[in-house]
Design an enzyme around this catalytic site. Structure first.
Site, PDB file in Angstrom:
ATOM      1  N   LYS A 228       6.165   1.741   3.147  1.00 40.69           N
ATOM      2  CA  LYS A 228       6.866   0.474   3.358  1.00 40.69           C
ATOM      3  C   LYS A 228       6.861   0.174   4.851  1.00 40.69           C
ATOM      4  O   LYS A 228       6.830   1.100   5.654  1.00 40.69           O
ATOM      5  CB  LYS A 228       8.307   0.669   2.873  1.00 40.69           C
ATOM      6  CG  LYS A 228       9.076  -0.596   2.642  1.00 40.69           C
ATOM      7  CD  LYS A 228       8.894  -1.065   1.241  1.00 40.69           C
ATOM      8  CE  LYS A 228       9.697  -2.292   0.929  1.00 40.69           C
ATOM      9  NZ  LYS A 228       9.107  -3.007  -0.212  1.00 40.69           N
TER      10      LYS A 228
ATOM     11  N   HIS B 261     -18.359 -18.287 -10.925  1.00 35.49           N
ATOM     12  CA  HIS B 261     -19.143 -18.143  -9.689  1.00 35.49           C
ATOM     13  C   HIS B 261     -19.379 -16.674  -9.345  1.00 35.49           C
ATOM     14  O   HIS B 261     -19.808 -16.367  -8.229  1.00 35.49           O
ATOM     15  CB  HIS B 261     -18.437 -18.857  -8.531  1.00 35.49           C
ATOM     16  CG  HIS B 261     -18.273 -20.323  -8.768  1.00 35.49           C
ATOM     17  ND1 HIS B 261     -19.347 -21.183  -8.875  1.00 35.49           N
ATOM     18  CD2 HIS B 261     -17.164 -21.081  -8.957  1.00 35.49           C
ATOM     19  CE1 HIS B 261     -18.905 -22.424  -9.096  1.00 35.49           C
ATOM     20  NE2 HIS B 261     -17.580 -22.382  -9.167  1.00 35.49           N
TER      21      HIS B 261
ATOM     22  N   GLY C 292       4.185   5.010  15.396  1.00 38.64           N
ATOM     23  CA  GLY C 292       3.306   4.025  16.032  1.00 38.64           C
ATOM     24  C   GLY C 292       1.942   4.639  16.280  1.00 38.64           C
ATOM     25  O   GLY C 292       1.597   5.672  15.693  1.00 38.64           O
TER      26      GLY C 292
ATOM     27  N   CYS D 295       6.050   5.728   9.096  1.00 35.47           N
ATOM     28  CA  CYS D 295       6.759   6.815   9.746  1.00 35.47           C
ATOM     29  C   CYS D 295       8.223   6.434   9.958  1.00 35.47           C
ATOM     30  O   CYS D 295       8.543   5.303  10.304  1.00 35.47           O
ATOM     31  CB  CYS D 295       6.182   7.200  11.105  1.00 35.47           C
ATOM     32  SG  CYS D 295       4.480   7.722  11.033  1.00 35.47           S
TER      33      CYS D 295
ATOM     34  N   TRP E 135       3.424   8.984   8.052  1.00 34.48           N
ATOM     35  CA  TRP E 135       2.344   8.279   7.350  1.00 34.48           C
ATOM     36  C   TRP E 135       1.154   8.427   8.292  1.00 34.48           C
ATOM     37  O   TRP E 135       1.078   7.796   9.342  1.00 34.48           O
ATOM     38  CB  TRP E 135       2.704   6.812   7.145  1.00 34.48           C
ATOM     39  CG  TRP E 135       1.683   6.062   6.347  1.00 34.48           C
ATOM     40  CD1 TRP E 135       1.596   5.997   4.986  1.00 34.48           C
ATOM     41  CD2 TRP E 135       0.622   5.252   6.844  1.00 34.48           C
ATOM     42  NE1 TRP E 135       0.528   5.205   4.622  1.00 34.48           N
ATOM     43  CE2 TRP E 135      -0.086   4.735   5.732  1.00 34.48           C
ATOM     44  CE3 TRP E 135       0.170   4.909   8.122  1.00 34.48           C
ATOM     45  CZ2 TRP E 135      -1.203   3.901   5.854  1.00 34.48           C
ATOM     46  CZ3 TRP E 135      -0.936   4.085   8.247  1.00 34.48           C
ATOM     47  CH2 TRP E 135      -1.601   3.588   7.120  1.00 34.48           C
TER      48      TRP E 135
ATOM     49  N   LYS F 263      -0.044  -5.786  -7.334  1.00 30.57           N
ATOM     50  CA  LYS F 263       0.955  -4.864  -7.879  1.00 30.57           C
ATOM     51  C   LYS F 263       0.274  -3.767  -8.692  1.00 30.57           C
ATOM     52  O   LYS F 263       0.600  -2.598  -8.571  1.00 30.57           O
ATOM     53  CB  LYS F 263       1.966  -5.592  -8.794  1.00 30.57           C
ATOM     54  CG  LYS F 263       2.996  -6.444  -8.117  1.00 30.57           C
ATOM     55  CD  LYS F 263       4.129  -5.690  -7.460  1.00 30.57           C
ATOM     56  CE  LYS F 263       3.876  -5.418  -6.009  1.00 30.57           C
ATOM     57  NZ  LYS F 263       4.031  -6.456  -5.038  1.00 30.57           N
TER      58      LYS F 263
ATOM     59  N   GLU G 121      -0.988 -11.759  -6.571  1.00 31.77           N
ATOM     60  CA  GLU G 121       0.141 -10.828  -6.448  1.00 31.77           C
ATOM     61  C   GLU G 121       0.167  -9.854  -7.635  1.00 31.77           C
ATOM     62  O   GLU G 121       0.423  -8.663  -7.463  1.00 31.77           O
ATOM     63  CB  GLU G 121       1.449 -11.633  -6.336  1.00 31.77           C
ATOM     64  CG  GLU G 121       2.744 -10.840  -6.456  1.00 31.77           C
ATOM     65  CD  GLU G 121       2.935  -9.769  -5.396  1.00 31.77           C
ATOM     66  OE1 GLU G 121       2.121  -9.658  -4.472  1.00 31.77           O
ATOM     67  OE2 GLU G 121       3.902  -9.000  -5.529  1.00 31.77           O
TER      68      GLU G 121
HETATM   69  C1  F6R Z   1       3.066  -5.026  -1.557  1.00 33.43           C
HETATM   70  C2  F6R Z   1       3.768  -4.914  -0.313  1.00 33.43           C
HETATM   71  C3  F6R Z   1       3.042  -5.256   0.938  1.00 33.43           C
HETATM   72  C4  F6R Z   1       3.960  -6.053   1.875  1.00 33.43           C
HETATM   73  C5  F6R Z   1       3.266  -6.273   3.228  1.00 33.43           C
HETATM   74  C6  F6R Z   1       4.090  -7.148   4.144  1.00 33.43           C
HETATM   75  O1  F6R Z   1       3.886  -4.723  -2.628  1.00 33.43           O
HETATM   76  O2  F6R Z   1       4.904  -4.548  -0.255  1.00 33.43           O
HETATM   77  O3  F6R Z   1       1.869  -5.937   0.679  1.00 33.43           O
HETATM   78  O4  F6R Z   1       4.259  -7.267   1.268  1.00 33.43           O
HETATM   79  O5  F6R Z   1       3.035  -5.048   3.831  1.00 33.43           O
HETATM   80  O6  F6R Z   1       5.334  -6.570   4.369  1.00 33.43           O
HETATM   81  P1  F6R Z   1       6.530  -7.400   4.958  1.00 33.43           P
HETATM   82  O7  F6R Z   1       6.922  -8.411   3.965  1.00 33.43           O
HETATM   83  O8  F6R Z   1       7.596  -6.393   5.221  1.00 33.43           O
HETATM   84  O9  F6R Z   1       6.018  -8.038   6.224  1.00 33.43           O
END
Ligand code: F6R
Length: 607
Positions: free
Chosen positions: A602, A503, A100, A2, A73, A484, A480
């Protein structure tokens, strides 16, 4: 999670709010709304969908003299127009935008309901508007201050009242809130990107603080009405960094930017004479650093994998026991904090709630916690006891890419310093520095061959499922790579240690489940080659990322992508970038929304 923005000033209100929300959209993008204040009335527009859907329903002539907006969100309640913020009280005079989660909302709703308040949404946030209404007797700031202690959970909150023209009250607990000081205008938002085109002067709010905002003035005070003198900071990011420029997506722009962002993370921090690193931000003397017996890295998601990679190297090069823990688990585990243990909190945004709460839990037990953050002034950066900014510049795409390699760079510098203080000789230190400095060049050559990864994506994007397999320092890189692909292409992918497939995961292998092998030239290469043969024997397609000239691997794998030769410790850099590109191109093939993948956002500021 959000995004919120509030504005008091003379500019065209809807323009300021909608462009601000557009910049915040990466924080949440399932619905959005704005509230426009005009003399003694509030007008609200809200809409399920993206900011462009909201923009489409706001009449061009609609404006006001103060207002706020929200991009959502969803946590509580489905994605609908009604559940979008702002939310109002019974009278329609009080409106709130909330980032929040209010954990005790059901109890509050029940109580307020029994007092005659009627609710129209399924959200937790709506209770805030009614709670403030129940406390209000002419002073909005007081009503907010009386309400806040009754809210359990997290909030970055904006409140408007129709009878308080040009006044916005902001409050914060656990979710970010930044005040922007312009010329005869003020902003309150969940991050600086919303206000950067108007001002670079900002004040970071802390938990427990309440802000009273007008166009010409702001006051920050605590819940007991004690005024707080706040430091004004300057944003270092440039506006162009928030634009896609010639790229079609932020993600691909950020992947390509790694050639510049890695050197930025090193800038001024490499001491070639002493063959070590200079990290003044750690706030620790050499003697204190020498006393470190153990390192624990806490993080989430991609940052966790950067931490895992670094922990492997810290142990192997500096001979310091190091582990990485998921912040979300650590914070509820009653962790044992011991003398001599140094903690790192790794977080691009510096706002991830799980990581922040783990930092606080550790600090309350007396731990020293250093931050590895990107966003300057973010909560984790401010609350940690020192640390290193990675200076990647804004990362807008939801999928983290450049932050990963910059986090690695910062952590590698720390490893160099620790290793040089212990067993590493000057010459080895020099070789390490040369290796690190050569990374951007290697990445350039990979990026120049991005088309090869696009071709692989064309061939494999219809796979049902993927395995990403690595060993040693590249095991977290395999995790990772899988993350992705999952998050932006929505292809099921599992990252595993290649040794572990026998396993269990090998049962998944069939013609539609390709395996992506990471095969650097290290002491585990021959083991990986055996694992590749095991997969091939069961009919599974194999793609290998291997070092230039590795004929043996090329003969076994169905497809290879060659990465430049580099020593084992730097191989994660040259392995991860092709994986980022592969995921990106698969997502393009599948016509996914690359920068704003479904269900994600994000900066995860909720649990
Ligand atoms: C994946 C991604 C998330 C962040 C995670 C931690 O591409 O972006 O897995 O890495 O939410 O975020 P930060 O680094 O901002 O604590």
């Amino acid at each position: 999670m959000c995004g919120i923005i509030g504005y008091c000033g003379k500019k065209h209100l809807t323009d300021v709010l909608l462009t601000g929300l557009k910049r915040l959209e990466y924080r949440g993008y399932d619905s959005a709304g704005i509230c426009l204040g005009n003399s003694n009335s509030l007008t609200i527009y809200k809409k399920e969908g993206k900011i462009r859907d909201l923009t489409a329903i706001v009449p061009r002539e609609a404006t006001g003299s103060w207002g706020m907006g929200h991009t959502r969100w969803a946590t509580h309640g489905g994605v609908t127009d009604v559940n979008a913020h702002p939310h109002t009280d019974c009278s329609g005079k009080i409106a709130i935008c909330h980032n929040g989660i209010i954990e005790n909302y059901s109890r509050l709703k029940e109580k307020l309901g029994s007092e005659g308040h009627s609710f129209h949404t399924e959200t937790d946030s709506e209770v805030i508007a009614h709670l403030i209404e129940s406390m209000y007797s002419g002073d909005l700031e007081k009503a907010v201050k009386d309400s806040v202690p009754l809210l359990q959970g997290t909030f970055g909150l904006l409140v408007m009242h129709a009878d308080h023209p040009c006044e916005i009250i902001g409050a914060r607990n656990g979710s970010p809130l930044v005040l922007g000081i312009g010329e005869n205008e003020m902003f309150l938002a969940s991050d600086v990107s919303a206000m950067m085109s108007h001002t670079k002067q900002v004040v970071y709010c802390e938990d427990g603080e309440v802000v009273k905002l007008s166009a010409l003035d702001y006051q920050v005070s605590d819940l007991r009405n004690r005024p707080i003198d706040k430091e004004v900071s300057r944003i270092s990011w440039e506006l162009e960094e928030l634009e896609k420029g010639k790229f079609s997506h932020f993600m691909i722009k950020e992947i390509f930017e790694q050639v510049q962002s890695i050197p930025r993370a090193m800038n001024g921090r490499v001491d070639e004479n002493q063959a070590t690193a200079r990290l003044g931000g750690l706030n620790m003397t050499e003697r204190e650093l020498l006393g470190i017996k153990r390192v624990v890295i806490i993080a989430a998601g991609t940052s966790f994998y950067a931490g895992q990679t670094a922990a492997w190297l810290l142990e192997s090069l500096a001979r310091i026991p190091a582990v990485t823990e998921l912040a979300s688990e650590l914070r509820y585990r009653n962790p044992l904090v011991e003398e001599g243990t140094l903690y790192f909190a790794v977080s691009q945004s510096g706002e991830t709630l799980d990581t922040l709460m783990a930092v606080r839990e550790l600090q309350s037990k007396g731990a020293r916690v250093l931050g590895i953050c990107n966003v300057v002034g973010s909560t984790i950066a401010r609350e940690s006891d020192g640390g290193v900014y990675i200076h990647s510049g804004p990362e807008i795409a939801v999928a983290s890419t450049k932050a990963f390699t910059s986090q690695l760079t910062a952590l590698y510098l720390f490893i160099l310093k620790m290793a040089r203080m212990r067993h590493m000789a000057w010459l080895q230190g020099q070789t390490f520095i040369e290796g690190l400095l050569s990374v951007p060049r290697c990445l350039e050559s990979i990026l120049a061959r991005a088309g090869e990864l696009q071709a692989l994506a064309k061939k494999y994007h219809q796979a049902e499922s993927f395995l990403f397999l690595g060993r040693g320092i590249n095991y977290p890189v395999a995790l990772e790579g899988a993350l992705k692909l999952k998050e932006i292409a929505y292809i099921h992918a599992e990252g595993c240690s290649a040794a572990e497939i026998k396993h269990g995961p090998i049962a998944l292998i069939n013609q539609n489940t390709p395996s992506m092998f990471l095969v650097p030239e290290d002491h585990l290469r021959s083991k990986l080659i055996s694992n590749m043969k095991e997969i091939k024997a069961r009919g599974g397609p194999v793609i290998a990322l291997c070092m230039e000239g590795d004929r043996e691997t090329a003969e076994i794998a169905d497809d290879v992508f060659y990465v430049p030769k580099i020593s084992e410790e730097f191989s994660p850099f040259v392995m991860v970038v092709p994986l980022q590109l592969f995921a990106y191109y698969c997502a393009l093939e599948l016509e996914r929304n690359v920068d704003q993948p479904r269900n994600l956002a994000k900066s995860v500021t909720v649990e």
